[in-house]
Scaffold this motif. Sequence first.
Motif, PDB file in Angstrom:
ATOM      1  N   UNK A 163     -52.201 -32.759  10.265  1.00  0.00           N
ATOM      2  CA  UNK A 163     -52.102 -32.559   8.831  1.00  0.00           C
ATOM      3  C   UNK A 163     -52.226 -31.055   8.576  1.00  0.00           C
ATOM      4  N   UNK A 164     -51.312 -30.449   7.820  1.00  0.00           N
ATOM      5  CA  UNK A 164     -51.326 -28.996   7.671  1.00  0.00           C
ATOM      6  C   UNK A 164     -52.507 -28.456   6.870  1.00  0.00           C
ATOM      7  N   UNK A 174     -50.093 -40.550  10.107  1.00  0.00           N
ATOM      8  CA  UNK A 174     -48.699 -40.980   9.981  1.00  0.00           C
ATOM      9  C   UNK A 174     -47.916 -40.708  11.263  1.00  0.00           C
ATOM     10  N   UNK A 175     -48.177 -39.562  11.876  1.00  0.00           N
ATOM     11  CA  UNK A 175     -47.477 -39.255  13.119  1.00  0.00           C
ATOM     12  C   UNK A 175     -48.039 -40.050  14.286  1.00  0.00           C
ATOM     13  N   UNK A 176     -49.315 -40.412  14.210  1.00  0.00           N
ATOM     14  CA  UNK A 176     -49.887 -41.281  15.242  1.00  0.00           C
ATOM     15  C   UNK A 176     -49.095 -42.578  15.316  1.00  0.00           C
ATOM     16  N   UNK A 177     -48.753 -43.133  14.162  1.00  0.00           N
ATOM     17  CA  UNK A 177     -47.968 -44.373  14.128  1.00  0.00           C
ATOM     18  C   UNK A 177     -46.654 -44.197  14.886  1.00  0.00           C
ATOM     19  N   UNK A 178     -46.010 -43.051  14.698  1.00  0.00           N
ATOM     20  CA  UNK A 178     -44.737 -42.790  15.382  1.00  0.00           C
ATOM     21  C   UNK A 178     -44.900 -42.657  16.894  1.00  0.00           C
ATOM     22  N   UNK A 179     -46.116 -42.331  17.341  1.00  0.00           N
ATOM     23  CA  UNK A 179     -46.366 -42.106  18.768  1.00  0.00           C
ATOM     24  C   UNK A 179     -46.749 -43.385  19.521  1.00  0.00           C
ATOM     25  N   UNK A 180     -47.042 -44.446  18.805  1.00  0.00           N
ATOM     26  CA  UNK A 180     -47.531 -45.668  19.442  1.00  0.00           C
ATOM     27  C   UNK A 180     -46.433 -46.337  20.256  1.00  0.00           C
ATOM     28  N   UNK A 181     -46.765 -46.711  21.499  1.00  0.00           N
ATOM     29  CA  UNK A 181     -45.881 -47.497  22.354  1.00  0.00           C
ATOM     30  C   UNK A 181     -46.682 -48.678  22.886  1.00  0.00           C
ATOM     31  N   UNK A 182     -46.024 -49.508  23.671  1.00  0.00           N
ATOM     32  CA  UNK A 182     -46.716 -50.668  24.240  1.00  0.00           C
ATOM     33  C   UNK A 182     -47.802 -50.259  25.228  1.00  0.00           C
ATOM     34  N   UNK A 183     -47.776 -49.006  25.672  1.00  0.00           N
ATOM     35  CA  UNK A 183     -48.784 -48.518  26.620  1.00  0.00           C
ATOM     36  C   UNK A 183     -49.969 -47.849  25.932  1.00  0.00           C
ATOM     37  N   UNK A 184     -49.871 -47.614  24.628  1.00  0.00           N
ATOM     38  CA  UNK A 184     -50.933 -46.892  23.930  1.00  0.00           C
ATOM     39  C   UNK A 184     -52.210 -47.720  23.898  1.00  0.00           C
ATOM     40  N   UNK A 206     -63.125 -32.988   8.339  1.00  0.00           N
ATOM     41  CA  UNK A 206     -63.215 -34.292   8.969  1.00  0.00           C
ATOM     42  C   UNK A 206     -61.820 -34.901   9.097  1.00  0.00           C
ATOM     43  N   UNK A 207     -61.535 -35.458  10.269  1.00  0.00           N
ATOM     44  CA  UNK A 207     -60.282 -36.193  10.441  1.00  0.00           C
ATOM     45  C   UNK A 207     -60.310 -37.448   9.574  1.00  0.00           C
ATOM     46  N   UNK A 208     -59.140 -37.955   9.247  1.00  0.00           N
ATOM     47  CA  UNK A 208     -59.029 -39.151   8.404  1.00  0.00           C
ATOM     48  C   UNK A 208     -59.257 -40.390   9.267  1.00  0.00           C
ATOM     49  N   UNK A 209     -60.509 -40.614   9.605  1.00  0.00           N
ATOM     50  CA  UNK A 209     -60.851 -41.704  10.523  1.00  0.00           C
ATOM     51  C   UNK A 209     -60.547 -43.070   9.906  1.00  0.00           C
ATOM     52  N   UNK A 210     -60.721 -43.192   8.601  1.00  0.00           N
ATOM     53  CA  UNK A 210     -60.458 -44.475   7.946  1.00  0.00           C
ATOM     54  C   UNK A 210     -59.005 -44.908   8.143  1.00  0.00           C
ATOM     55  N   UNK A 211     -58.074 -43.980   7.929  1.00  0.00           N
ATOM     56  CA  UNK A 211     -56.654 -44.319   8.128  1.00  0.00           C
ATOM     57  C   UNK A 211     -56.354 -44.562   9.602  1.00  0.00           C
ATOM     58  N   UNK A 212     -56.986 -43.803  10.468  1.00  0.00           N
ATOM     59  CA  UNK A 212     -56.766 -44.015  11.902  1.00  0.00           C
ATOM     60  C   UNK A 212     -57.288 -45.381  12.332  1.00  0.00           C
ATOM     61  N   UNK A 213     -58.378 -45.809  11.762  1.00  0.00           N
ATOM     62  CA  UNK A 213     -58.896 -47.131  12.097  1.00  0.00           C
ATOM     63  C   UNK A 213     -57.962 -48.231  11.606  1.00  0.00           C
ATOM     64  N   UNK A 214     -57.323 -48.007  10.466  1.00  0.00           N
ATOM     65  CA  UNK A 214     -56.329 -48.964   9.987  1.00  0.00           C
ATOM     66  C   UNK A 214     -55.173 -49.069  10.974  1.00  0.00           C
ATOM     67  N   UNK A 215     -54.723 -47.911  11.465  1.00  0.00           N
ATOM     68  CA  UNK A 215     -53.661 -47.893  12.481  1.00  0.00           C
ATOM     69  C   UNK A 215     -54.141 -48.596  13.745  1.00  0.00           C
ATOM     70  N   UNK A 216     -55.373 -48.305  14.132  1.00  0.00           N
ATOM     71  CA  UNK A 216     -55.923 -48.919  15.325  1.00  0.00           C
ATOM     72  C   UNK A 216     -56.008 -50.430  15.226  1.00  0.00           C
ATOM     73  N   UNK A 217     -56.443 -50.926  14.074  1.00  0.00           N
ATOM     74  CA  UNK A 217     -56.531 -52.369  13.889  1.00  0.00           C
ATOM     75  C   UNK A 217     -55.156 -53.023  13.917  1.00  0.00           C
ATOM     76  N   UNK A 218     -54.177 -52.343  13.339  1.00  0.00           N
ATOM     77  CA  UNK A 218     -52.831 -52.906  13.291  1.00  0.00           C
ATOM     78  C   UNK A 218     -52.192 -52.978  14.666  1.00  0.00           C
ATOM     79  N   UNK A 219     -52.465 -51.977  15.496  1.00  0.00           N
ATOM     80  CA  UNK A 219     -51.796 -51.890  16.800  1.00  0.00           C
ATOM     81  C   UNK A 219     -52.728 -52.197  17.974  1.00  0.00           C
ATOM     82  N   UNK A 220     -53.942 -52.568  17.680  1.00  0.00           N
ATOM     83  CA  UNK A 220     -54.875 -52.897  18.754  1.00  0.00           C
ATOM     84  C   UNK A 220     -55.310 -51.696  19.569  1.00  0.00           C
TER      85      UNK A 220
END
Length: 220
Positions: free
Chosen positions: A40-41, A49-59, A71-85
């Motif tokens: 984030x600039x 948002x870019x983390x989502x683009x980086x996710x593959x089956x190996x992530x 502080x990093x946006x941990x709340x949004x990252x956790x949402x991404x984490x929950x969605x993609x395991x």
Amino acid sequence: MLQAAGVGAGDEVIVPAYGNAEVAEAVVRAGAAPVFADIDPDTYCIDPSHVVDCVTERTAAVVAVHRFGHKADVARLQEVGQKHGLLVLEQGETEKPFREVAQRQAHAAYLSGRLNGVRTPAGGAGHSYQQYVVRVPGNGRPDRDAFARVLRGKGVDCSVPVKTPVHRMPAFRRDVVLPETERAADETLALPVDAHMSRRQLQRLVTTCNALGGLLQPAF
């Protein structure tokens, strides 16, 4: 933490490219492969948002690194984490005493209200200003480096916080497009904001920086 969580050979871990190499090195030590995401600039922390683009089956995981007191946006990252395991890990910064943080915040507010010709930090209530990082507009790295040389020549102890993004280092070189990371590495400069600085020192810093404003494009 990666090894304790079972991350290892065959796994990918998404990490920020803006910063030092220690997080990517930890991923490699665990036997996994680092995948570099953009930032984030405004906060210089990994962009969910870019983390989502980086996710593959190996992530298997993503590492959030708090940067410069942001502080990093941990709340949004956790949402991404929950969605993609994915496992979401944090690398924090050393906590400073409350009085020191409050003094840094006061110094930062003074500078942000008076500096011209540079882009001051985005700030925010949670920013502890471990470093006061500005952007020097113009022609990227050449203008930033020239600006820094003049400041040092006048006794201002400034530094380039990230000289080379991790994905450009020989040990981790990747052919990826990370425009915000590249731009930040070319434009950012850390100015002194230590708690012990006097008002006279802050005034001198502002005067020295603003004297160079006419040589630069207007702040954006």
